[in-house]
Design a protein around this motif. Sequence first.
Motif, PDB file in Angstrom:
ATOM      1  N   PHE A 317      -5.694   4.020  -1.517  1.00  0.00           N
ATOM      2  CA  PHE A 317      -4.477   4.677  -1.968  1.00  0.00           C
ATOM      3  C   PHE A 317      -4.269   6.026  -1.845  1.00  0.00           C
ATOM      4  N   GLY A 318      -5.255   6.698  -1.290  1.00  0.00           N
ATOM      5  CA  GLY A 318      -5.430   8.137  -0.884  1.00  0.00           C
ATOM      6  C   GLY A 318      -5.017   8.343   0.491  1.00  0.00           C
ATOM      7  N   ARG A 319      -4.861   7.265   1.525  1.00  0.00           N
ATOM      8  CA  ARG A 319      -4.458   7.329   2.600  1.00  0.00           C
ATOM      9  C   ARG A 319      -3.408   7.944   3.119  1.00  0.00           C
ATOM     10  N   VAL A 320      -3.361   8.925   4.082  1.00  0.00           N
ATOM     11  CA  VAL A 320      -2.194   9.612   4.553  1.00  0.00           C
ATOM     12  C   VAL A 320      -1.871   9.277   5.928  1.00  0.00           C
ATOM     13  N   HIS A 321      -0.641   9.374   6.087  1.00  0.00           N
ATOM     14  CA  HIS A 321       0.025   9.034   7.523  1.00  0.00           C
ATOM     15  C   HIS A 321      -0.547  10.131   8.360  1.00  0.00           C
ATOM     16  N   ALA A 322      -0.845   9.687   9.697  1.00  0.00           N
ATOM     17  CA  ALA A 322      -1.230  10.922  10.602  1.00  0.00           C
ATOM     18  C   ALA A 322      -0.218  11.598  11.176  1.00  0.00           C
ATOM     19  N   THR A 323       0.891  11.174  10.955  1.00  0.00           N
ATOM     20  CA  THR A 323       1.989  12.166  11.610  1.00  0.00           C
ATOM     21  C   THR A 323       3.051  12.711  10.648  1.00  0.00           C
ATOM     22  N   ARG A 324       3.301  11.806   9.504  1.00  0.00           N
ATOM     23  CA  ARG A 324       4.320  11.870   8.736  1.00  0.00           C
ATOM     24  C   ARG A 324       3.609  12.909   7.417  1.00  0.00           C
ATOM     25  N   ARG A 325       2.371  12.880   7.421  1.00  0.00           N
ATOM     26  CA  ARG A 325       1.573  13.357   6.173  1.00  0.00           C
ATOM     27  C   ARG A 325       1.955  13.228   4.842  1.00  0.00           C
ATOM     28  N   THR A 326       2.139  11.814   4.477  1.00  0.00           N
ATOM     29  CA  THR A 326       2.655  11.303   3.333  1.00  0.00           C
ATOM     30  C   THR A 326       1.515  10.366   3.003  1.00  0.00           C
ATOM     31  N   PRO A 327       1.566  10.011   1.627  1.00  0.00           N
ATOM     32  CA  PRO A 327       0.615   9.081   1.302  1.00  0.00           C
ATOM     33  C   PRO A 327       1.157   7.715   1.419  1.00  0.00           C
ATOM     34  N   TRP A 328       1.112   6.931   2.533  1.00  0.00           N
ATOM     35  CA  TRP A 328       1.752   5.965   2.702  1.00  0.00           C
ATOM     36  C   TRP A 328       1.255   4.694   2.157  1.00  0.00           C
ATOM     37  N   VAL A 329       0.337   4.640   1.843  1.00  0.00           N
ATOM     38  CA  VAL A 329      -0.449   3.304   0.960  1.00  0.00           C
ATOM     39  C   VAL A 329       0.292   3.420  -0.376  1.00  0.00           C
ATOM     40  N   ALA A 330       0.133   4.505  -1.000  1.00  0.00           N
ATOM     41  CA  ALA A 330       0.636   4.690  -2.145  1.00  0.00           C
ATOM     42  C   ALA A 330       2.110   4.732  -2.485  1.00  0.00           C
ATOM     43  N   ILE A 331       2.926   5.000  -1.367  1.00  0.00           N
ATOM     44  CA  ILE A 331       4.353   4.799  -1.489  1.00  0.00           C
ATOM     45  C   ILE A 331       4.618   3.349  -1.177  1.00  0.00           C
ATOM     46  N   VAL A 332       3.984   2.557  -0.333  1.00  0.00           N
ATOM     47  CA  VAL A 332       4.193   1.172  -0.439  1.00  0.00           C
ATOM     48  C   VAL A 332       3.803   0.352  -1.611  1.00  0.00           C
ATOM     49  N   PHE A 333       2.693   0.688  -2.238  1.00  0.00           N
ATOM     50  CA  PHE A 333       2.229   0.061  -3.563  1.00  0.00           C
ATOM     51  C   PHE A 333       3.434   0.290  -4.295  1.00  0.00           C
ATOM     52  N   THR A 334       3.692   1.641  -4.830  1.00  0.00           N
ATOM     53  CA  THR A 334       4.704   1.924  -5.855  1.00  0.00           C
ATOM     54  C   THR A 334       5.917   1.345  -5.681  1.00  0.00           C
ATOM     55  N   SER A 335       6.314   1.589  -4.198  1.00  0.00           N
ATOM     56  CA  SER A 335       7.627   0.532  -3.805  1.00  0.00           C
ATOM     57  C   SER A 335       7.764  -0.785  -4.197  1.00  0.00           C
ATOM     58  N   ALA A 336       6.672  -1.264  -3.526  1.00  0.00           N
ATOM     59  CA  ALA A 336       6.470  -2.788  -3.861  1.00  0.00           C
ATOM     60  C   ALA A 336       6.528  -3.252  -5.389  1.00  0.00           C
ATOM     61  N   ILE A 337       5.816  -2.811  -6.297  1.00  0.00           N
ATOM     62  CA  ILE A 337       5.876  -3.189  -7.753  1.00  0.00           C
ATOM     63  C   ILE A 337       7.364  -2.806  -8.098  1.00  0.00           C
ATOM     64  N   ALA A 338       7.980  -1.739  -7.668  1.00  0.00           N
ATOM     65  CA  ALA A 338       9.215  -1.498  -8.242  1.00  0.00           C
ATOM     66  C   ALA A 338      10.284  -2.787  -7.460  1.00  0.00           C
TER      67      ALA A 338
END
Length: 429
Positions: A317-338
């Motif tokens: 969950f701490g993985r950061v996207h190489a170019t956008r520098r955003t926590p993409w796994v955390a974003i996918v996880f929270t968005s999916a639960i929503a």
Amino acid sequence: MASADRTLNRAITRPMLLVFIVGDVLGAGIYALAGVVAGRVGGAIWAAFALALVLALLTAFAYAELVTKYPRAGGAAVWANQAFDRPFATFMIAFAVMMSGVTSAATLARAFGGDYLAEFVSLPVALVAVAFLIVVGLVNFRGIEVSVRLNVGLTAVECAGLLLVVVIGAAFLLDGGGDPGRAFTFKAGEAVPLAILSGAALAFYALIGFEDSVNVAEETQDPRHAYPVALFGGLAIAGVIYLLVTGIAAMAVPTAELAGSTGPLLEVVQLGPLAMPTEVFSAIALLAVTNGALINLIMASRLTYGMASQGIVPSVFGRVHATRRTPWVAIVFTSAIAVVLAVTGDLSVLADTTVLLLLAVFITVNVAVLVLRRTPVEHDHFRAPTIMPVLGIVVCAGLMTQKSAETFARAGVLLGVGALLWLVNRKLT
């Protein structure tokens, strides 16, 4: 070699903090939930919001004491850790805060697909909610700079929308329309105190947000003196605006019409001499809802990322996207639960779940105030009257009794996900 300076820039002044808190409290909740509250309490919607404001102020005393005593980011989880020194309990408090952001985003996704959108196109609410959350998740993924800039503009729009409701509704009433007495009627067949309490338990959703301000403590100038004034002042300003909006809405529009609408304020702005095109106000409301969902998903994803960075949840969950520098796994996880929540729950249940999670957090904060008084600090800080955190515990527990079994079940499942992540992480480390 000297170590790098890791202190944050204290750039937030007292007026800036006040505006920040007002903007954090004022939001999409009032656009979506005024009608649902009317269905619970009757025409006296303002009474439910007034009680919710009083209850929020009680817990705000606890936040004011703790943030001035320990002026650093982290909020409830940090204070719980200092007070109880139980890592699992600290994690569950942080996870409850994170999940409250996710459920709030799901609530607003359902609101987006309601009557405001119907002014432009009629689509299934669940379908709209899913598409909405995907788009908001993509904005979150795009980067924090874009998200924050968008937030500033949308906050101004949503505040302007509430002021339009007050002005248009007041002009309608002064022109002889509406029924002022309707604002003092309560739901038939139900005791007035219970009706107000039931309405306040949901109206509380529109007043949450003040607790997020503690996370900018390390970037605020003289937080020990700035926070109490800004915190209470911000809640007071937001509360007055809410009372004006709900009072005028109740006087201008029959209660049944408000209660039957998922876009209740739309019913007000089409009335009287200053009536505006419903499409224009619907666009404002949709932007307000988008802003609220974006804020909540940013908070939830960053909190998830932060827990992963500290080794509390699996490191993936701490993985950061190489170019956008955003926590993409955390974003996918929270968005999916929503998305799952938005598809399986309605507006009222999801808002109630958000409030229930935060009420549990608020009880913890109020208890922490009393426990941490055994540990004095050297600097001066705000001290709440002891009765305030005690009353905060009692009223938060009282509001929790107004929640349904379904709401408790949803909150329990969400917290169960957190406990599972904790166990998985313990097995992997």
